[in-house]
Design an enzyme around this catalytic site. Structure first.
Site, PDB file in Angstrom:
ATOM      1  N   LYS A 126     -13.995   1.449  -4.340  1.00  0.00           N
ATOM      2  CA  LYS A 126     -15.090   1.898  -3.093  1.00  0.00           C
ATOM      3  C   LYS A 126     -15.798   2.432  -4.243  1.00  0.00           C
ATOM      4  O   LYS A 126     -16.776   3.001  -3.207  1.00  0.00           O
ATOM      5  CB  LYS A 126     -14.059   2.392  -2.329  1.00  0.00           C
ATOM      6  CG  LYS A 126     -13.607   1.637  -1.256  1.00  0.00           C
ATOM      7  CD  LYS A 126     -13.052   2.440   0.369  1.00  0.00           C
ATOM      8  CE  LYS A 126     -12.046   3.746  -0.356  1.00  0.00           C
ATOM      9  NZ  LYS A 126     -11.475   3.909   1.491  1.00  0.00           N
TER      10      LYS A 126
ATOM     11  N   GLU B 264       0.928  -1.236   0.171  1.00  0.00           N
ATOM     12  CA  GLU B 264       0.634  -0.621  -0.160  1.00  0.00           C
ATOM     13  C   GLU B 264       0.856   1.160   0.202  1.00  0.00           C
ATOM     14  O   GLU B 264       1.002   2.505   0.035  1.00  0.00           O
ATOM     15  CB  GLU B 264      -0.956  -0.219   1.366  1.00  0.00           C
ATOM     16  CG  GLU B 264      -1.972   1.111   1.273  1.00  0.00           C
ATOM     17  CD  GLU B 264      -2.788   0.579   2.183  1.00  0.00           C
ATOM     18  OE1 GLU B 264      -4.149   0.150   1.837  1.00  0.00           O
ATOM     19  OE2 GLU B 264      -3.104   1.401   3.373  1.00  0.00           O
TER      20      GLU B 264
ATOM     21  N   HIS C 201       6.703 -27.102   3.013  1.00  0.00           N
ATOM     22  CA  HIS C 201       5.958 -28.116   2.345  1.00  0.00           C
ATOM     23  C   HIS C 201       4.517 -27.361   1.707  1.00  0.00           C
ATOM     24  O   HIS C 201       4.198 -28.401   1.034  1.00  0.00           O
ATOM     25  CB  HIS C 201       5.431 -29.021   3.458  1.00  0.00           C
ATOM     26  CG  HIS C 201       5.903 -29.256   4.735  1.00  0.00           C
ATOM     27  ND1 HIS C 201       6.887 -30.694   4.492  1.00  0.00           N
ATOM     28  CD2 HIS C 201       7.052 -29.245   6.232  1.00  0.00           C
ATOM     29  CE1 HIS C 201       8.028 -31.167   5.375  1.00  0.00           C
ATOM     30  NE2 HIS C 201       8.101 -29.959   6.176  1.00  0.00           N
TER      31      HIS C 201
END
EC number: 5.3.1.9
Length: 545
Positions: A510, A351, A382
């Site tokens: 937004k 950000e 793994h």
């Protein structure tokens, strides 16, 4: 811009000279490499010897930093100059943990005085909850804390409370709600007793859609069970600057804790956003968290570049991104308590520096922030370490581990720590075809079969890594570790000539969500939707008729 700096062509030339050099040869020829490329700041240390660099690389990188006036820009941040140019704001998260008594004046505000006033209120409130003096509406002590926020109002507190669980109050259970999908808040509400729960609503404007939606759901649930809205005052507090909205919600203004525009969300865990941290850990441990960060601040501000932890990490990152063309960076903590640290650093790094426009408004012709990702190191071995060892991508790694053994778990930490060292060595050294072939022949494989299989057992090595070691997972060490990464991000932003302290990239989605939400709720919107979005809106509405 980076490509216009006088040292940039020197680094390009140097890269061409050493790009094929192998670290295992450097280690073989230089017995002092490990000790020379090692820096310690009290109980935090960095081993950066397993990187594809030499003394000339470092010398040129320090010259590059000087080309950018890095030292002067560090001072500008600490002094409160408005280095967040697009929002015309100072960047003073460092003031939140400062132990210095030299006041910082910002637009006629005494910054340290304001910060310490809020800290004093936080300490008093925290003490009242922890001691059992602050009671719920049925006179029960508080047993559960629900922090409702998102992004910087969630990740920092979640990460720190998890990392320092061993220091938490034994009576208190911590819950963090950020996702607006409904599942998370409902899952938490099922586990708690309204009479003994404290809700912390963290939103600077008190209008963040996700946070307010979750807070209103919690409020409705609480009022239905407590039977009276007046009880909200004992069970809800706010971290905000919007007094009017907080009061309309039903929260007493005396239970509102403020913070300031000079603190960005991803840098805010040191502020009132850290109220949940202080309640859980207590003021003594919160102070230690701040002190650890302050120690790193002073180191960053005063240490020469050659021994400056954030400067070294920042410049080494630039070396891989802009010369080796690395697109990705892995955070691999080898401690279960640090399991949320990678996603905290994801936000902090991406950000801040995930940008392509310079401070002068020009499009940047080079890469900036890499994709930052990670997981618990021992589990990752793994899962995706296969790609790191034998894949086609160059992905630098930060290994993070502690030296301190866990009590009542004999032998566990030795296994864990041996894997940290083994993986870092394997990434550096690798295994040649001849070594792989010799191992297979020694095991008795047929010569032709061994020759074929050996190709698949080659590890090229020369994969770079840092090893960050903490003596133990403690409040002061976590404070120092977080501040280290904050300042590393700053260093890279300076080199790339970008503003690390705005986040305009979160805005467009937004904005577009507003008319879409109107449509989903059955209202008509005048907004234009592309055919794909329109089709998916109709699909949703038809399903939910």
């Amino acid at each position: 811009m980076l490509t216009q700096l006088k040292t940039y062509p020197k680094l390009l030339k140097h890269y061409e000279e050493i790009k094929e050099a192998h670290m295992r040869d450097w280690f073989s020829k230089d017995k002092e490499r490990a000790s020379r490329y090692f820096v310690q700041l009290e109980s935090l240390s960095l081993d950066y010897s397993k990187n594809r660099l030499n003394d000339t690389t470092l010398k040129l990188l320090f010259e590059l930093a000087n080309d950018c006036s890095l030292k002067e820009k560090i001072e500008a941040m600490f002094k409160g100059e408005k280095i967040n140019t697009t929002e015309k704001r100072a960047v003073l998260h460092t003031a939140l943990r400062s132990l210095n008594d030299t006041e910082i004046l910002l637009d006629n505000m005494e910054v340290l005085k304001s910060v310490r006033s809020v800290l004093k209120r936080m300490r008093a409130f925290s003490d009242s909850v922890r001691s059992g003096k602050r009671l719920g509406y049925t006179n029960q002590v508080i047993t559960d804390i629900v922090n409702i926020g998102i992004g910087g109002s969630d990740l920092g507190a979640l990460m720190v409370c998890t990392a320092l669980k061993r220091y938490g109050h034994p009576r208190l259970k911590m819950h963090f709600v950020s996702n607006v999908d409904g599942t998370q808040i409902l899952d938490v509400l099922e586990k708690i007793n309204p009479a003994s729960t404290l809700f912390i609503v963290a939103s600077k404007t008190f209008s963040t859609q996700e946070t307010l939606t979750n807070a209103l759901t919690a409020r409705k649930w609480f009022v239905e069970r407590s039977g009276d809205e007046k009880h909200i005052a004992k069970h809800f507090v706010a971290v905000s600057t919007n007094k009017e909205a907080v009061q309309q919600f039903g929260i007493d203004e005396h239970n509102m804790f403020e913070f300031w525009d000079f603190v960005g969300g991803r840098y805010s865990l040191w502020s009132a956003i850290g109220l949940s941290i202080m309640i859980y850990l207590g003021k003594k441990n919160f102070n230690a968290l701040l002190k650890g960060a302050y120690l790193m601040d002073e180191h960053f501000r005063n240490a020469p570049f050659e021994s400056n932890l954030p400067v070294l990490m920042g410049l080494i990152g630039v070396w891989y991104i802009n010369f080796f063309q690395s697109k990705s960076h892995l955070i691999a903590p080898y401690d279960q308590y640090l399991r949320h640290f990678p996603k905290f650093i994801q936000q902090l790094d991406m950000e801040s520096n995930g940008k392509r426009i310079s401070k002068k408004g020009e499009t940047i012709p080079y890469d900036t922030c890499p994709v930052v990702w990670g997981d618990m190191g021992i589990n990752a071995q793994h899962a995706f370490f296969q790609l790191l060892h034998q894949g086609t991508h160059l992905i630098p790694i930060d290994f993070i581990a502690s030296l301190d053994k866990k009590p009542n778990a004999k032998g566990h930490h030795e296994i864990l720590f041996s894997n940290v060292l083994a993986q870092a060595q394997a990434f550096m050294k690798g295994k040649s075809y001849e070594e792989a072939l010799g191992e297979l022949l020694f095991k008795g494989l047929d010569k032709d079969e061994a020759k074929d299989l050996a190709h698949h057992r080659v590890f090229f090595g020369n994969r770079p890594s840092n090893i960050l070691l903490l003596e133990k997972i403690s409040p002061s060490n976590i404070g120092a570790l977080v501040a280290l990464y904050e300042h590393k991000v700053f260093v890279q932003g300076v080199i790339w000539d970008i503003n690390s302290f705005d986040q305009w990239g979160v805005e467009l989605g937004k904005e577009l969500a507003v008319p879409i939400l109107q449509e989903l709720e059955g209202h008509k919107s005048n907004a234009y939707f592309d055919s794909s979005t329109k089709h998916l809106i109709e699909l949703y509405k038809n399903y939910n008729q």
